[in-house]
Design a protein around this motif. Structure first.
Motif, mmCIF file in Angstrom:
data_model
loop_
_atom_site.group_PDB
_atom_site.id
_atom_site.type_symbol
_atom_site.label_atom_id
_atom_site.label_comp_id
_atom_site.label_asym_id
_atom_site.label_seq_id
_atom_site.Cartn_x
_atom_site.Cartn_y
_atom_site.Cartn_z
ATOM 1 N N GLU A 53 8.402 11.628 48.858
ATOM 2 C CA GLU A 53 7.767 11.160 48.185
ATOM 3 C C GLU A 53 8.057 9.468 48.056
ATOM 4 O OE1 GLU A 53 8.139 11.537 43.916
ATOM 5 O OE2 GLU A 53 9.580 13.630 44.884
ATOM 6 N N VAL A 54 7.140 8.452 48.120
ATOM 7 C CA VAL A 54 7.437 7.512 48.092
ATOM 8 C C VAL A 54 6.731 6.168 46.545
ATOM 9 C CG1 VAL A 54 5.593 4.406 48.959
ATOM 10 C CG2 VAL A 54 6.701 6.650 50.467
ATOM 11 N N ARG A 55 7.121 5.755 45.912
ATOM 12 C CA ARG A 55 7.018 5.184 44.966
ATOM 13 C C ARG A 55 6.565 3.394 45.064
ATOM 14 N NH1 ARG A 55 10.882 6.700 39.523
ATOM 15 N NH2 ARG A 55 9.817 8.849 40.305
ATOM 16 N N ASN A 56 5.706 3.548 44.345
ATOM 17 C CA ASN A 56 5.303 1.465 44.100
ATOM 18 C C ASN A 56 6.730 0.953 42.707
ATOM 19 O OD1 ASN A 56 4.202 -1.007 44.052
ATOM 20 N ND2 ASN A 56 2.155 0.225 44.017
ATOM 21 N N VAL A 57 6.574 0.265 43.435
ATOM 22 C CA VAL A 57 7.511 -0.748 42.567
ATOM 23 C C VAL A 57 7.580 -1.862 42.694
ATOM 24 C CG1 VAL A 57 9.849 -1.030 41.072
ATOM 25 C CG2 VAL A 57 9.465 0.953 42.162
ATOM 26 N N GLY A 58 7.125 -2.514 41.318
ATOM 27 C CA GLY A 58 6.857 -4.556 41.200
ATOM 28 C C GLY A 58 6.122 -4.140 42.538
ATOM 29 N N GLY A 59 4.924 -3.739 42.389
ATOM 30 C CA GLY A 59 3.581 -4.242 43.265
ATOM 31 C C GLY A 59 4.675 -3.260 45.339
ATOM 32 N N ARG A 60 5.406 -3.169 45.470
ATOM 33 C CA ARG A 60 6.460 -2.710 46.411
ATOM 34 C C ARG A 60 6.275 -0.919 46.738
ATOM 35 N NH1 ARG A 60 8.623 -5.953 49.242
ATOM 36 N NH2 ARG A 60 9.339 -7.876 48.186
ATOM 37 N N SER A 61 6.347 -0.705 47.897
ATOM 38 C CA SER A 61 5.943 0.805 48.308
ATOM 39 C C SER A 61 8.194 1.380 48.785
ATOM 40 C CB SER A 61 5.248 1.755 49.247
ATOM 41 O OG SER A 61 3.836 1.491 48.926
ATOM 42 N N LEU A 62 8.743 1.885 47.752
ATOM 43 C CA LEU A 62 9.742 2.625 47.780
ATOM 44 C C LEU A 62 10.167 3.635 48.390
ATOM 45 C CD1 LEU A 62 11.469 0.743 45.022
ATOM 46 C CD2 LEU A 62 11.339 -0.576 47.632
ATOM 47 N N ARG A 63 10.746 3.502 49.128
ATOM 48 C CA ARG A 63 11.090 5.144 49.821
ATOM 49 C C ARG A 63 12.297 6.094 48.565
ATOM 50 N NH1 ARG A 63 13.630 7.844 55.022
ATOM 51 N NH2 ARG A 63 13.088 10.215 54.798
ATOM 52 N N VAL A 64 11.544 6.731 47.835
ATOM 53 C CA VAL A 64 12.119 7.746 47.461
ATOM 54 C C VAL A 64 13.385 8.401 47.579
ATOM 55 C CG1 VAL A 64 12.072 9.333 44.968
ATOM 56 C CG2 VAL A 64 10.414 7.871 45.514
ATOM 57 N N TYR A 65 14.884 8.227 46.908
ATOM 58 C CA TYR A 65 16.296 9.519 46.761
ATOM 59 C C TYR A 65 16.296 10.204 45.728
ATOM 60 C CZ TYR A 65 16.706 7.596 51.854
ATOM 61 O OH TYR A 65 17.284 7.106 53.302
ATOM 62 N N GLY A 66 15.960 11.403 45.895
ATOM 63 C CA GLY A 66 16.289 12.005 44.778
ATOM 64 C C GLY A 66 17.998 12.860 44.382
ATOM 65 N N TRP A 67 17.505 12.670 43.600
ATOM 66 C CA TRP A 67 19.778 12.641 43.325
ATOM 67 C C TRP A 67 19.645 14.527 43.395
ATOM 68 C CZ3 TRP A 67 21.472 15.970 39.864
ATOM 69 C CH2 TRP A 67 23.497 16.031 39.555
ATOM 70 N N ILE A 68 21.212 14.594 43.553
ATOM 71 C CA ILE A 68 21.359 15.990 44.218
ATOM 72 C C ILE A 68 22.422 16.199 43.489
ATOM 73 C CG2 ILE A 68 20.237 16.605 46.069
ATOM 74 C CD1 ILE A 68 22.563 14.920 47.656
ATOM 75 N N TYR A 69 23.324 15.749 43.214
ATOM 76 C CA TYR A 69 25.561 15.854 42.653
ATOM 77 C C TYR A 69 25.872 14.897 42.525
ATOM 78 C CZ TYR A 69 27.328 15.570 47.161
ATOM 79 O OH TYR A 69 27.724 15.585 48.877
ATOM 80 N N ARG A 70 27.236 15.230 41.344
ATOM 81 C CA ARG A 70 27.779 13.768 41.677
ATOM 82 C C ARG A 70 29.343 14.482 41.690
ATOM 83 N NH1 ARG A 70 27.559 13.064 35.143
ATOM 84 N NH2 ARG A 70 25.556 11.628 36.048
ATOM 85 N N THR A 71 30.385 13.281 42.287
ATOM 86 C CA THR A 71 31.606 13.718 42.890
ATOM 87 C C THR A 71 32.184 11.898 41.297
ATOM 88 O OG1 THR A 71 31.105 12.374 44.345
ATOM 89 C CG2 THR A 71 31.510 14.874 44.953
ATOM 90 N N TYR A 72 33.578 12.369 41.838
ATOM 91 C CA TYR A 72 34.391 11.767 41.154
ATOM 92 C C TYR A 72 35.555 10.967 41.888
ATOM 93 C CZ TYR A 72 32.207 13.098 36.352
ATOM 94 O OH TYR A 72 31.279 13.454 35.569
ATOM 95 N N VAL A 73 36.204 10.014 41.908
ATOM 96 C CA VAL A 73 36.844 9.322 42.270
ATOM 97 C C VAL A 73 38.376 10.310 41.848
ATOM 98 C CG1 VAL A 73 38.104 7.398 43.194
ATOM 99 C CG2 VAL A 73 35.362 7.465 42.417
ATOM 100 N N ALA A 74 39.310 10.735 42.823
ATOM 101 C CA ALA A 74 40.529 10.467 42.792
ATOM 102 C C ALA A 74 41.543 9.585 42.446
ATOM 103 C CB ALA A 74 40.864 11.584 43.616
ATOM 104 N N GLU A 75 42.246 9.761 41.334
ATOM 105 C CA GLU A 75 43.494 8.060 40.922
ATOM 106 C C GLU A 75 44.616 8.674 41.699
ATOM 107 O OE1 GLU A 75 42.486 7.452 37.158
ATOM 108 O OE2 GLU A 75 39.886 7.287 37.560
#
Length: 91
Positions: free
Chosen positions: A69-91
């Motif tokens: 996908e490509v999304r037009n934002v503010g007059g610019r064509s931006l490559r779209v990256y879709g969310w896949i997952y979340r990880t947490y920082v180990a403390e």
């Protein structure tokens, strides 16, 4: 290959990557999907396109994968990256 987008404190449109000393580099990606991600953190500039990027948000990383996908934002064509997952920082 995965690129890491700077931490939340640094991940602002005015401080990502710079073309010169005075202005931010033009954005070239849009991060789509995921929960609890501020809209101002969805547009970024990366030095090179990779298969995946991860965004540091507070105590976690949000992972995104390149789409066709490509999304037009503010007059610019931006490559779209879709969310896949979340990880947490180990403390």
């Amino acid at each position: 290959m995965t690129s890491t987008i700077p931490s939340t404190a640094q991940a602002r449109p005015d401080s990502i990557l710079r073309d010169d000393d005075d202005r931010p580099a033009a954005p070239n990606i849009f991060l789509s999907g995921g929960k609890d991600i501020a809209e101002e953190l969805r547009v970024h500039q990366v030095a090179e396109f990779t298969d995946r990027v991860k965004l540091s948000v507070q105590n976690r990383y949000e992972h995104f994968e390149a789409t066709s996908e490509v999304r037009n934002v503010g007059g610019r064509s931006l490559r779209v990256y879709g969310w896949i997952y979340r990880t947490y920082v180990a403390e």
